[in-house]
Design an enzyme around this catalytic site. Structure first.
Site, PDB file in Angstrom:
ATOM      1  N   GLY A   1       2.634   2.006  10.868  1.00 32.95           N
ATOM      2  CA  GLY A   1       3.581   3.107  10.756  1.00 32.95           C
ATOM      3  C   GLY A   1       4.286   3.443  12.063  1.00 32.95           C
ATOM      4  O   GLY A   1       4.954   4.473  12.171  1.00 32.95           O
TER       5      GLY A   1
ATOM      6  N   LYS B   1       0.083   4.266  -0.223  1.00 34.18           N
ATOM      7  CA  LYS B   1      -0.555   5.443   0.407  1.00 34.18           C
ATOM      8  C   LYS B   1      -0.327   6.678  -0.475  1.00 34.18           C
ATOM      9  O   LYS B   1      -0.264   6.534  -1.699  1.00 34.18           O
ATOM     10  CB  LYS B   1      -0.036   5.610   1.837  1.00 34.18           C
ATOM     11  CG  LYS B   1      -0.197   4.303   2.639  1.00 34.18           C
ATOM     12  CD  LYS B   1       0.028   4.427   4.103  1.00 34.18           C
ATOM     13  CE  LYS B   1      -0.169   3.060   4.761  1.00 34.18           C
ATOM     14  NZ  LYS B   1      -0.018   3.089   6.209  1.00 34.18           N
TER      15      LYS B   1
ATOM     16  N   HIS C   1      -9.392   0.989   4.887  1.00 32.92           N
ATOM     17  CA  HIS C   1      -8.111   1.215   5.565  1.00 32.92           C
ATOM     18  C   HIS C   1      -8.326   2.134   6.764  1.00 32.92           C
ATOM     19  O   HIS C   1      -9.133   3.059   6.711  1.00 32.92           O
ATOM     20  CB  HIS C   1      -7.085   1.820   4.601  1.00 32.92           C
ATOM     21  CG  HIS C   1      -5.701   1.774   5.160  1.00 32.92           C
ATOM     22  ND1 HIS C   1      -5.255   2.715   6.058  1.00 32.92           N
ATOM     23  CD2 HIS C   1      -4.706   0.875   5.001  1.00 32.92           C
ATOM     24  CE1 HIS C   1      -4.020   2.391   6.422  1.00 32.92           C
ATOM     25  NE2 HIS C   1      -3.669   1.282   5.799  1.00 32.92           N
TER      26      HIS C   1
ATOM     27  N   GLU D   1      -5.312  -5.135  10.334  1.00 36.44           N
ATOM     28  CA  GLU D   1      -4.268  -4.142  10.583  1.00 36.44           C
ATOM     29  C   GLU D   1      -4.556  -3.428  11.904  1.00 36.44           C
ATOM     30  O   GLU D   1      -5.334  -2.466  11.929  1.00 36.44           O
ATOM     31  CB  GLU D   1      -4.236  -3.109   9.448  1.00 36.44           C
ATOM     32  CG  GLU D   1      -3.936  -3.693   8.088  1.00 36.44           C
ATOM     33  CD  GLU D   1      -3.367  -2.657   7.128  1.00 36.44           C
ATOM     34  OE1 GLU D   1      -2.216  -2.838   6.715  1.00 36.44           O
ATOM     35  OE2 GLU D   1      -4.051  -1.662   6.832  1.00 36.44           O
TER      36      GLU D   1
ATOM     37  N   SER E   1       3.627  -2.457  10.299  1.00 36.01           N
ATOM     38  CA  SER E   1       5.063  -2.520  10.545  1.00 36.01           C
ATOM     39  C   SER E   1       5.700  -3.860  10.172  1.00 36.01           C
ATOM     40  O   SER E   1       6.603  -4.337  10.860  1.00 36.01           O
ATOM     41  CB  SER E   1       5.374  -2.162  12.005  1.00 36.01           C
ATOM     42  OG  SER E   1       4.957  -0.824  12.277  1.00 36.01           O
TER      43      SER E   1
ATOM     44  N   GLU F   1      -6.733   4.539   7.860  1.00 35.97           N
ATOM     45  CA  GLU F   1      -6.544   5.975   7.584  1.00 35.97           C
ATOM     46  C   GLU F   1      -7.797   6.565   6.943  1.00 35.97           C
ATOM     47  O   GLU F   1      -8.140   7.719   7.183  1.00 35.97           O
ATOM     48  CB  GLU F   1      -5.290   6.176   6.712  1.00 35.97           C
ATOM     49  CG  GLU F   1      -4.027   5.917   7.520  1.00 35.97           C
ATOM     50  CD  GLU F   1      -2.875   5.297   6.733  1.00 35.97           C
ATOM     51  OE1 GLU F   1      -2.868   5.379   5.496  1.00 35.97           O
ATOM     52  OE2 GLU F   1      -1.987   4.713   7.391  1.00 35.97           O
TER      53      GLU F   1
ATOM     54  N   ASN G   1       0.870  -1.180   0.000  1.00 35.53           N
ATOM     55  CA  ASN G   1       0.000   0.000   0.000  1.00 35.53           C
ATOM     56  C   ASN G   1       0.905   1.227   0.000  1.00 35.53           C
ATOM     57  O   ASN G   1       1.510   1.541   1.018  1.00 35.53           O
ATOM     58  CB  ASN G   1      -0.903  -0.034   1.242  1.00 35.53           C
ATOM     59  CG  ASN G   1      -1.759   1.213   1.361  1.00 35.53           C
ATOM     60  OD1 ASN G   1      -1.795   2.045   0.454  1.00 35.53           O
ATOM     61  ND2 ASN G   1      -2.456   1.336   2.494  1.00 35.53           N
TER      62      ASN G   1
HETATM   63  P1  13P Z   1       3.170   0.134   7.728  1.00 34.12           P
HETATM   64  O1  13P Z   1       3.702  -1.128   7.105  1.00 34.12           O
HETATM   65  O2  13P Z   1       3.917   1.373   7.292  1.00 34.12           O
HETATM   66  O3  13P Z   1       3.040   0.017   9.207  1.00 34.12           O
HETATM   67  O4  13P Z   1       1.681   0.350   7.144  1.00 34.12           O
HETATM   68  C1  13P Z   1       0.790  -0.706   7.159  1.00 34.12           C
HETATM   69  C2  13P Z   1      -0.411  -0.310   6.385  1.00 34.12           C
HETATM   70  O5  13P Z   1      -1.140   0.591   6.763  1.00 34.12           O
HETATM   71  C3  13P Z   1      -0.688  -1.025   5.137  1.00 34.12           C
HETATM   72  O6  13P Z   1      -1.966  -0.726   4.661  1.00 34.12           O
END
Ligand code: 13P
Length: 253
Positions: free
Chosen positions: A176, A11, A98, A170, A216, A100, A9
């Protein structure tokens, strides 16, 4: 056997040139890798999907999907993108739900149900994301939260529709932050998810759905997490922006 998947992803990262470079670099890394039935996906920002997709050096096994779509067929929704537009851009898979999107764009369980329906009606495959926040885990309500997120957006689907659902657990506290769930925490939740689906539908369906872990995942922890029996791969954020890290994670699948 369930399909294993490693998905990146991206983003809101990478411009057009960088997107092409990354998809090419991943393709080069995978050149001599036997993937079998395993799948690799990348999800660039919508405006760069076609550039990544059309890159002549893209390995056809690196599938290019979308990070989001609107729930309506079309209309006065400035700035949004519909399912049929994704299909028109040769997209087969869309990420929905997601954390976010839930957090910054107020996407609720009921809105996500509409988006899932719209995606499936248009023959898109869905990577459905969900997971608890830190305070919910600390309050020991993480299983309830996850069950609610699944039930409200997915449990009205038919068995046939489930063939086009990929799940991505997740935990928000692991995204992150560098604070990954332990392999045991991931396995515990993934087994719970599979059991919950098994009870609502049946064991065959539950046994067939791929459940990815996200939060992560890095080259140094991927193998241990993916080694758990109910973890079928990962949805990768930060580490998917680097071709050698992402390829190392793919090799751990
Ligand atoms: P990270 O791998 O940066 O923690 O992000 C995970 C994520 O949100 C994938 O959709």
């Amino acid at each position: 056997m369930r399909t294993k998947i490693v998905a990146g992803n991206w983003k809101m990262n990478l411009n057009r040139e960088e997107s092409i470079e990354l998809v090419n670099a991943i393709s080069a890394e995978l050149k001599h890798l036997e993937l079998g039935n395993n799948r690799v996906m990348v999800f660039p920002p919508s405006i760069n999907i076609e550039a990544a997709q059309n890159s002549k050096s893209r390995d056809a096994r690196v599938e290019v999907g979308a990070q989001n779509m609107h729930q309506a067929n079309g209309g006065a929704f400035t700035g949004e993108i519909s399912a049929s537009m994704l299909i028109g851009a040769n997209v087969k898979t869309v990420i929905l739900g997601h954390s976010e999107r839930r957090e910054y764009f107020n996407e609720t369980d009921s809105l996500l149900k509409e988006k899932v329906d719209q995606a499936l009606e248009n023959n898109l495959e869905v990577v459905f994301c969900f997971g608890e926040k830190l305070e919910e885990r600390n309050a020991k309500s993480h299983f309830d939260v996850v069950e609610r997120q699944l039930k409200k957006a997915l449990f009205h689907l038919t068995e046939a529709q489930w063939a086009n659902i990929i799940l991505a657990y997740e935990p928000v506290w692991a995204i992150g932050t560098g604070m990954t769930a332990t392999p045991e925490q991931a396995q515990e939740m993934h087994a719970f998810i599979r059991n919950t689906i098994g009870s609502a539908f049946n064991d065959k369906l539950a046994g067939a759905v791929s459940i990815l872990y996200g939060g992560s995942v890095k080259p140094n922890n991927a193998e241990e997490i993916f080694g758990k029996p109910d973890v079928d791969g990962g949805l990768i954020g930060g580490a998917s922006l680097n071709a050698s890290d992402f390829s190392a994670i793919i090799k751990a699948m």
